[in-house]
Design a protein around this motif. Structure first.
Motif, PDB file in Angstrom:
ATOM      1  N   ARG A   1       0.844  -1.197   0.000  1.00 60.77           N
ATOM      2  CA  ARG A   1       0.000   0.000   0.000  1.00 60.77           C
ATOM      3  C   ARG A   1       0.886   1.255   0.000  1.00 60.77           C
ATOM      4  O   ARG A   1       1.856   1.351   0.761  1.00 60.77           O
ATOM      5  CB  ARG A   1      -0.890  -0.011   1.241  1.00 60.77           C
ATOM      6  CG  ARG A   1      -1.953   1.095   1.276  1.00 60.77           C
ATOM      7  CD  ARG A   1      -2.750   1.018   2.582  1.00 60.77           C
ATOM      8  NE  ARG A   1      -3.532  -0.203   2.667  1.00 60.77           N
ATOM      9  CZ  ARG A   1      -4.811  -0.306   2.300  1.00 60.77           C
ATOM     10  NH1 ARG A   1      -5.438   0.753   1.808  1.00 60.77           N
ATOM     11  NH2 ARG A   1      -5.452  -1.448   2.429  1.00 60.77           N
ATOM     12  N   PHE A   2       0.547   2.186  -0.877  1.00 60.38           N
ATOM     13  CA  PHE A   2       1.198   3.502  -0.905  1.00 60.38           C
ATOM     14  C   PHE A   2       0.200   4.506  -0.344  1.00 60.38           C
ATOM     15  O   PHE A   2      -0.905   4.662  -0.893  1.00 60.38           O
ATOM     16  CB  PHE A   2       1.569   3.893  -2.341  1.00 60.38           C
ATOM     17  CG  PHE A   2       2.547   2.974  -3.011  1.00 60.38           C
ATOM     18  CD1 PHE A   2       3.900   3.245  -2.997  1.00 60.38           C
ATOM     19  CD2 PHE A   2       2.106   1.824  -3.662  1.00 60.38           C
ATOM     20  CE1 PHE A   2       4.811   2.392  -3.618  1.00 60.38           C
ATOM     21  CE2 PHE A   2       2.991   0.972  -4.290  1.00 60.38           C
ATOM     22  CZ  PHE A   2       4.349   1.248  -4.259  1.00 60.38           C
ATOM     23  N   GLN A   3       0.589   5.189   0.733  1.00 66.32           N
ATOM     24  CA  GLN A   3      -0.330   6.112   1.392  1.00 66.32           C
ATOM     25  C   GLN A   3       0.222   7.539   1.339  1.00 66.32           C
ATOM     26  O   GLN A   3       1.188   7.864   2.034  1.00 66.32           O
ATOM     27  CB  GLN A   3      -0.555   5.694   2.853  1.00 66.32           C
ATOM     28  CG  GLN A   3      -1.223   4.322   2.989  1.00 66.32           C
ATOM     29  CD  GLN A   3      -1.395   3.903   4.437  1.00 66.32           C
ATOM     30  OE1 GLN A   3      -0.518   4.103   5.267  1.00 66.32           O
ATOM     31  NE2 GLN A   3      -2.541   3.311   4.753  1.00 66.32           N
ATOM     32  N   ASP A   4      -0.380   8.371   0.495  1.00 66.70           N
ATOM     33  CA  ASP A   4       0.008   9.778   0.349  1.00 66.70           C
ATOM     34  C   ASP A   4       1.530   9.924   0.211  1.00 66.70           C
ATOM     35  O   ASP A   4       2.158  10.752   0.868  1.00 66.70           O
ATOM     36  CB  ASP A   4      -0.503  10.588   1.551  1.00 66.70           C
ATOM     37  CG  ASP A   4      -0.464  12.091   1.275  1.00 66.70           C
ATOM     38  OD1 ASP A   4      -0.506  12.472   0.089  1.00 66.70           O
ATOM     39  OD2 ASP A   4      -0.368  12.872   2.241  1.00 66.70           O
ATOM     40  N   VAL A   5       2.105   9.112  -0.666  1.00 67.39           N
ATOM     41  CA  VAL A   5       3.569   9.047  -0.796  1.00 67.39           C
ATOM     42  C   VAL A   5       4.114  10.254  -1.548  1.00 67.39           C
ATOM     43  O   VAL A   5       3.589  10.645  -2.600  1.00 67.39           O
ATOM     44  CB  VAL A   5       3.985   7.742  -1.507  1.00 67.39           C
ATOM     45  CG1 VAL A   5       5.436   7.813  -1.968  1.00 67.39           C
ATOM     46  CG2 VAL A   5       3.785   6.558  -0.577  1.00 67.39           C
ATOM     47  N   GLU A   6       5.163  10.821  -0.964  1.00 67.30           N
ATOM     48  CA  GLU A   6       5.922  11.890  -1.627  1.00 67.30           C
ATOM     49  C   GLU A   6       7.384  11.489  -1.623  1.00 67.30           C
ATOM     50  O   GLU A   6       7.872  10.880  -0.675  1.00 67.30           O
ATOM     51  CB  GLU A   6       5.755  13.217  -0.891  1.00 67.30           C
ATOM     52  CG  GLU A   6       6.572  14.358  -1.505  1.00 67.30           C
ATOM     53  CD  GLU A   6       6.651  15.578  -0.603  1.00 67.30           C
ATOM     54  OE1 GLU A   6       7.640  15.699   0.155  1.00 67.30           O
ATOM     55  OE2 GLU A   6       5.712  16.386  -0.646  1.00 67.30           O
ATOM     56  N   PHE A   7       8.102  11.827  -2.693  1.00 69.68           N
ATOM     57  CA  PHE A   7       9.539  11.547  -2.735  1.00 69.68           C
ATOM     58  C   PHE A   7      10.258  12.663  -3.470  1.00 69.68           C
ATOM     59  O   PHE A   7       9.842  13.100  -4.545  1.00 69.68           O
ATOM     60  CB  PHE A   7       9.827  10.211  -3.427  1.00 69.68           C
ATOM     61  CG  PHE A   7      11.302   9.915  -3.510  1.00 69.68           C
ATOM     62  CD1 PHE A   7      11.988   9.441  -2.404  1.00 69.68           C
ATOM     63  CD2 PHE A   7      12.005  10.149  -4.688  1.00 69.68           C
ATOM     64  CE1 PHE A   7      13.360   9.194  -2.465  1.00 69.68           C
ATOM     65  CE2 PHE A   7      13.364   9.917  -4.761  1.00 69.68           C
ATOM     66  CZ  PHE A   7      14.038   9.433  -3.646  1.00 69.68           C
ATOM     67  N   ARG A   8      11.356  13.114  -2.858  1.00 68.72           N
ATOM     68  CA  ARG A   8      12.259  14.088  -3.465  1.00 68.72           C
ATOM     69  C   ARG A   8      13.674  13.543  -3.321  1.00 68.72           C
ATOM     70  O   ARG A   8      14.038  13.055  -2.253  1.00 68.72           O
ATOM     71  CB  ARG A   8      12.186  15.452  -2.762  1.00 68.72           C
ATOM     72  CG  ARG A   8      10.792  16.076  -2.749  1.00 68.72           C
ATOM     73  CD  ARG A   8      10.755  17.264  -1.798  1.00 68.72           C
ATOM     74  NE  ARG A   8       9.400  17.754  -1.612  1.00 68.72           N
ATOM     75  CZ  ARG A   8       8.893  18.802  -2.273  1.00 68.72           C
ATOM     76  NH1 ARG A   8       9.650  19.459  -3.143  1.00 68.72           N
ATOM     77  NH2 ARG A   8       7.649  19.190  -2.067  1.00 68.72           N
TER      78      ARG A   8
ATOM     79  N   LEU B   1      -2.122   4.170  -3.494  1.00 68.50           N
ATOM     80  CA  LEU B   1      -2.371   2.955  -4.259  1.00 68.50           C
ATOM     81  C   LEU B   1      -2.429   1.756  -3.327  1.00 68.50           C
ATOM     82  O   LEU B   1      -1.759   1.748  -2.281  1.00 68.50           O
ATOM     83  CB  LEU B   1      -1.265   2.715  -5.300  1.00 68.50           C
ATOM     84  CG  LEU B   1      -1.090   3.754  -6.419  1.00 68.50           C
ATOM     85  CD1 LEU B   1       0.197   3.485  -7.183  1.00 68.50           C
ATOM     86  CD2 LEU B   1      -2.293   3.730  -7.343  1.00 68.50           C
ATOM     87  N   VAL B   2      -3.176   0.736  -3.711  1.00 66.01           N
ATOM     88  CA  VAL B   2      -3.233  -0.513  -2.961  1.00 66.01           C
ATOM     89  C   VAL B   2      -3.096  -1.670  -3.949  1.00 66.01           C
ATOM     90  O   VAL B   2      -3.797  -1.711  -4.971  1.00 66.01           O
ATOM     91  CB  VAL B   2      -4.555  -0.664  -2.179  1.00 66.01           C
ATOM     92  CG1 VAL B   2      -4.577  -1.999  -1.434  1.00 66.01           C
ATOM     93  CG2 VAL B   2      -4.748   0.493  -1.215  1.00 66.01           C
ATOM     94  N   VAL B   3      -2.161  -2.593  -3.621  1.00 63.92           N
ATOM     95  CA  VAL B   3      -2.036  -3.827  -4.398  1.00 63.92           C
ATOM     96  C   VAL B   3      -2.358  -4.968  -3.439  1.00 63.92           C
ATOM     97  O   VAL B   3      -1.558  -5.273  -2.552  1.00 63.92           O
ATOM     98  CB  VAL B   3      -0.621  -4.010  -4.975  1.00 63.92           C
ATOM     99  CG1 VAL B   3      -0.618  -5.146  -5.998  1.00 63.92           C
ATOM    100  CG2 VAL B   3      -0.116  -2.724  -5.607  1.00 63.92           C
TER     101      VAL B   3
END
Length: 600
Positions: free
Chosen positions: A358-365, A379-381
């Motif tokens: 599960r991706f929960q409000d993911v941010e990446f820099r 996202l949910v798999v």
């Protein structure tokens, strides 16, 4: 290939503080203090034995020979011989122990640096040249060999010898001792100047060696040779390497010649000191001073020569230590690299892994700076489900896949596996849970079997064959002259792209992870090869949670859910049919692929 590019990581401002650095170097020897204590005892015994010889010589010249005492003469001669034997035995033993300790310290350093680098995130290796890393481990640590294997013993041995000799000289004649020691402060000052100069040159030399190592690693790899030959750049690469080597020649000459003339003057002065002692003793006698016996003068000169030898050695060791500080500083820079992906103090361990991602409000820099590469990803798999991520180049697809096995860590939000933040899982659980098959397959210069067993060292031959069959590569391996014992060649260049991919898939099948990341796994293959590899991927994906990152869409149509990324955000999501009916970005990508296939 950029031989002039500066290293991407710079040391902290206090990296060159000598007292702190010296304390840190000494701490490397702490685990071996017992053995070093034995070395100290041997050094002390050797120094005492050596100092005794001039006193035996004095008695020989002043008493035994003038008085004709044959028995005493024999004992004194035997004592001199015994002193030489004991000194040699002690020297051999201390060399053996100190060399062993030094090699253990070098082993500890190499292992510590390698272990540190193994813990660095993928970001470090994307911005650091491989040759630079290799140079730190090989050239820098190798260059410290003389320092760590002999310097500690040399310092203790020579310092003990100097102290013992000065005490003996004072006991013989304090006036001659003062004359002998007048120039020592000047010698110390000169040696420190030379040491600082060599340290500066050594830093430049090691940087140049690192640049050469990086050039060799890049240009003499299989890929580098292919690129150089096909671009007609072999001669220019040779010329560029020659220039790098020429710069190194100049630095090596400067390093070896730094302070040579000043040290030569010191040696000349020290060699002339016996003449000064003879002149001083004779002048004192002429001026009516106290008489000094011939035996005392000869014994004193012998002690003086015994003093100057370790004194010069101490000065040279001081120069060597200052030179080595540059090497230690480069090694400590790597040991002090901040590790940005770490394990919790009390991490979560999962024995059974279902595989929900599960991706929960993911941010990446990248490096936590600049604009977001990923922003607001939700996202949910489900366990055993499949998600395909598509989009144009630079949309953030591969970065999203890298977050699951923690090749990078999110800078916002979280990624969970079975409801647990992947940052809270122990590394063992994460390694068992997630398998990655990427576009660029890496194979070691080893046999096929060894490459496969990298995923499972205790895999049986039957398990190897079973995995290879599932990956559609067993028949090809079996047809090779040496079968599974065939050496694949550097980076697997003896195999085609499709064959390497199927080997990578077989390796992942052996690992048997419940979560599978397929990162552009077939994008570099032609249509026919892609179809063969896709069969292997289908076998690998069965029953696993699968995250497929794809540029071409022919492999993702059967995914449970397809997500279109655009500039790091989810632009569309749905099944293949749903997205086609929407007529948006995904439909445009499908039409693009169709045009490309028709042209092909």
């Amino acid at each position: 290939m950029h031989p002039d590019r500066e290293p991407s990581w710079t040391p902290p401002a206090d990296a060159g503080e000598h007292p702190r650095q010296v304390r840190r170097i000494l701490s490397l020897f702490r685990p071996y203090r017992g053995r070093l204590a034995i070395v100290g005892l041997l050094v002390g015994a050797s120094s005492l034995v050596s100092v005794a010889t001039p006193f035996l010589l004095k008695e020989t010249l002043d008493v035994a020979i003038p008085q004709g005492r044959t028995g005493l003469l024999s004992l004194l001669a035997l004592g001199m011989i015994l002193s030489a034997v004991l000194s040699s035995v002690f020297g051999v033993l201390q060399t053996l122990i100190s060399t062993t300790v030094g090699q253990r310290v070098m082993h500890d350093l190499r292992t510590a640096v390698y272990g540190r680098l193994q813990r660095m995130s993928l970001a470090f290796f994307t911005r650091t040249r491989t040759g630079e890393v290799q140079s730190r481990i090989a050239n820098d640590i190798g260059g410290m060999q003389a320092t760590v294997t002999s310097t500690a013993t040399s310092l203790v041995s020579n310092a003990t010898s100097v102290v013992a000799t000065i005490v003996a000289m004072v006991a013989l004649d304090w006036r001659l001792t003062i004359v002998s020691l007048l120039l020592l402060p000047v010698f110390v000052w000169v040696s420190r100047r030379v040491g600082r100069e060599r340290k500066r040159i050594t830093t430049q030399r090691q940087n140049q060696m690192a640049a050469m190592a990086a050039t060799v690693t890049e240009s003499l790899s299989v890929s580098g040779i292919l690129l150089g030959r096909t671009m007609g750049r072999s001669d220019s690469l040779t010329a560029s390497f020659s220039e790098e080597s020429e710069r190194l020649v100049g630095l090596e000459v400067r390093s070896n010649m730094a302070g040579r003339w000043r040290m030569a003057v010191i040696t000349i002065v020290m060699a002339a000191m016996p003449a000064v002692i003879y002149w001083t003793a004779g002048l004192a006698l002429q001026l009516g001073g106290p008489e000094v016996s011939l035996g005392t003068i000869v014994a004193f000169v012998s002690l003086q020569q015994g003093l100057f030898r370790p004194a010069v050695s101490l000065l040279a060791t001081g120069v060597q230590v200052q030179t080595s500080l540059a090497l230690f500083q480069r090694i400590f820079e790597y040991l002090d690299l901040p590790i940005d992906i770490t394990e919790r103090d009390q991490p979560v361990h999962l024995d059974r892994i279902k595989g929900e991602v599960r991706f929960q409000d993911v941010e990446f820099r990248y490096d936590g700076k600049g604009g977001p590469v990923l922003d607001g990803i939700d996202l949910v798999v489900p366990a055993g489900g499949s998600l395909a991520v598509v989009g144009s180049t630079g949309a953030g697809k591969s970065t999203l896949g890298h977050l699951v096995p923690r090749l990078y860590d999110v800078t916002g939000g979280r990624v969970t596996l079975d409801g647990v933040d992947v940052r809270d899982l122990d590394f063992d659980t994460l390694a068992r849970a997630v398998g990655v098959v990427s576009q660029e397959t890496y194979l070691f210069h080893a046999s096929v079997a060894e490459n496969l067993r990298f995923a499972k060292p205790d895999a049986t031959e039957e398990e190897l064959h079973s995995a290879a069959k599932a990956a559609q590569i067993h028949d090809h391996i079996a047809a090779l002259p040496d079968g599974y014992d065939t050496v694949v060649g550097e980076r697997g260049h003896r195999f085609s792209g499709g064959e390497k991919q199927r080997l990578a898939i077989a390796r992942t099948i052996l690992r048997d992870p419940p979560v599978l990341i397929l990162d552009e796994a077939t994008s570099a293959l032609d249509t026919r090869t892609e179809a063969a590899v896709q069969q292997a991927i289908d076998a690998l994906s069965a029953g696993r949670t699968t995250l497929t990152i794809a540029h071409r869409l022919s492999t993702v149509r059967g995914a449970d859910q397809i997500v279109v990324l655009d500039s790091g955000r989810v632009a569309e999501r749905g099944t293949h049919q749903e997205l086609l009916e929407e007529g948006g970005r995904y439909a445009a990508l499908v039409r693009r692929d169709a045009r490309l296939e028709s042209v092909a």
